[in-house]
Design a protein around this motif. Structure first.
Motif, short mmCIF file in Angstrom:
data_model
loop_
_atom_site.label_atom_id
_atom_site.label_comp_id
_atom_site.label_asym_id
_atom_site.label_seq_id
_atom_site.Cartn_x
_atom_site.Cartn_y
_atom_site.Cartn_z
N LYS A 283 2.59 3.07 8.09
CA LYS A 283 1.77 1.95 8.54
C LYS A 283 2.00 0.66 7.75
N PHE A 284 2.21 0.79 6.42
CA PHE A 284 2.17 -0.39 5.56
C PHE A 284 3.55 -0.82 5.07
N PRO A 285 4.03 -2.01 5.47
CA PRO A 285 5.30 -2.53 4.95
C PRO A 285 5.14 -3.00 3.50
N GLY A 286 6.26 -3.19 2.81
CA GLY A 286 6.24 -3.81 1.50
C GLY A 286 5.94 -5.30 1.64
N VAL A 287 5.26 -5.87 0.65
CA VAL A 287 4.87 -7.27 0.71
C VAL A 287 5.61 -8.05 -0.38
N TYR A 288 6.13 -9.20 -0.01
CA TYR A 288 6.95 -10.03 -0.88
C TYR A 288 6.41 -11.46 -0.93
N THR A 289 6.59 -12.12 -2.05
CA THR A 289 6.29 -13.55 -2.12
C THR A 289 7.36 -14.29 -1.32
N ASP A 290 6.94 -15.16 -0.42
CA ASP A 290 7.85 -15.91 0.45
C ASP A 290 8.39 -17.12 -0.31
N MET B 99 0.85 -1.18 0.00
CA MET B 99 0.00 0.00 0.00
C MET B 99 0.89 1.23 0.00
N GLY B 100 1.02 1.85 -1.18
CA GLY B 100 1.92 2.98 -1.31
C GLY B 100 3.37 2.54 -1.20
N CYS B 101 4.24 3.48 -0.91
CA CYS B 101 5.67 3.19 -0.79
C CYS B 101 6.23 3.89 0.45
N ALA B 102 6.90 3.12 1.30
CA ALA B 102 7.53 3.64 2.51
C ALA B 102 6.54 4.38 3.40
N ARG B 103 5.31 3.92 3.42
CA ARG B 103 4.34 4.51 4.34
C ARG B 103 4.61 4.01 5.76
#
Length: 254
Positions: free
Chosen positions: A231-238, A225-229
């Motif tokens: 509240k919201f971390p970046g999401v990655y495929t595990d 959600m956005g970039c470097a917010r």
């Protein structure tokens, strides 16, 4: 009447001052990485579609690229190109077309669950132009600092970086990430999260690129959600959760 006019002018002045301060804070929300000036990540590749840069990827071997499913799903393979051995967008490097693009049937385009694809190249990358990356079969502990590289935006609503960028981000526990995204998006067992809140993160254009933890690829840049917010971390495929799919493809297409 004059008093009202003075009051209006004062309010307008205050609005512009506060507006300027708020805008300055927003403009500082840059993905806090640095430029890569040497070809030290030779497993990194760029994906171009119809001549335009689209995503990142990583070389698992001389003819196989790991990337995100959303980077290639629905694309005409004839219009896909992989660029290796380069750290600037203006440098084409070693270019290869794609013979096969394999996406798991578990991939969900709406939730970006199981966001992984393996590309088999039309011909091998020369040995002197790449190094392959090893995949991490084990889950990465929260708090682990990992490296993310890519040509993505250096700030939200920005533009792609002409020079390859690198950034170090700590892994956030899945439970904590699920709490942060509650009501916004689903963080599934096939995803992992990482960022320095408000300071460091991957961004648009970094999709498909690698997250490297302790010298092995542990994640694929997927969404956020956005970039470097804050509240919201970046999401990655595990990688540890989808490794079986990748291994199966590599055996099927030697």
């Amino acid at each position: 009447m004059c008093l009202n006019l003075v009051l209006i002018l004062q309010l307008l002045m205050l609005y512009f001052i506060l507006g300027h301060v708020y805008s300055a804070k927003l403009s500082e929300r840059i993905v806090g990485g640095s430029a890569v000036t040497q070809k030290k990540y030779r497993y990194y590749v760029r994906l171009h579609y119809q001549g335009e840069f689209k995503c990142g990827g990583s070389l698992l071997r001389n003819n196989a690229v790991l990337t995100a499913a959303h980077c290639v799903k629905g694309s005409n393979m004839k219009s896909l190109r992989v660029h290796a051995d380069t750290i600037r967008l203006s440098d084409p490097g070693v270019v290869r077309s794609v013979k096969n693009a394999l996406v798991s049937r578990s991939y969900n385009a709406d939730t970006l669950n199981y966001d992984v694809a393996v590309l088999i190249l039309s011909s091998a990358i020369p040995s002197g132009s790449f190094t392959s990356i090893t995949l991490d079969k084990k889950a990465v502990a929260s708090g682990t600092n990992c490296l993310v590289i890519g040509h993505g935006y250096t700030k939200e609503d920005g533009s792609v970086a002409q020079q390859l960028q690198e950034v170090s981000v700590p892994v956030v526990s899945r439970a904590a990430c699920q709490r942060k995204y509650r009501g916004t998006g689903a963080i599934t067992q096939y995803m992992m999260c990482a960022s320095v809140p408000g300071k460091k993160d991957s961004c648009s254009g970094d999709s498909g690129g690698p997250m490297i933890c302790s010298g092995q690829q542990a994640g694929i840049v997927s969404w956020g959600m956005g970039c470097a917010r804050t509240k919201f971390p970046g999401v990655y495929t595990d990688i540890s959760k989808i490794y079986g799919f990748v291994e199966k493809v590599l055996k099927q297409y030697p």
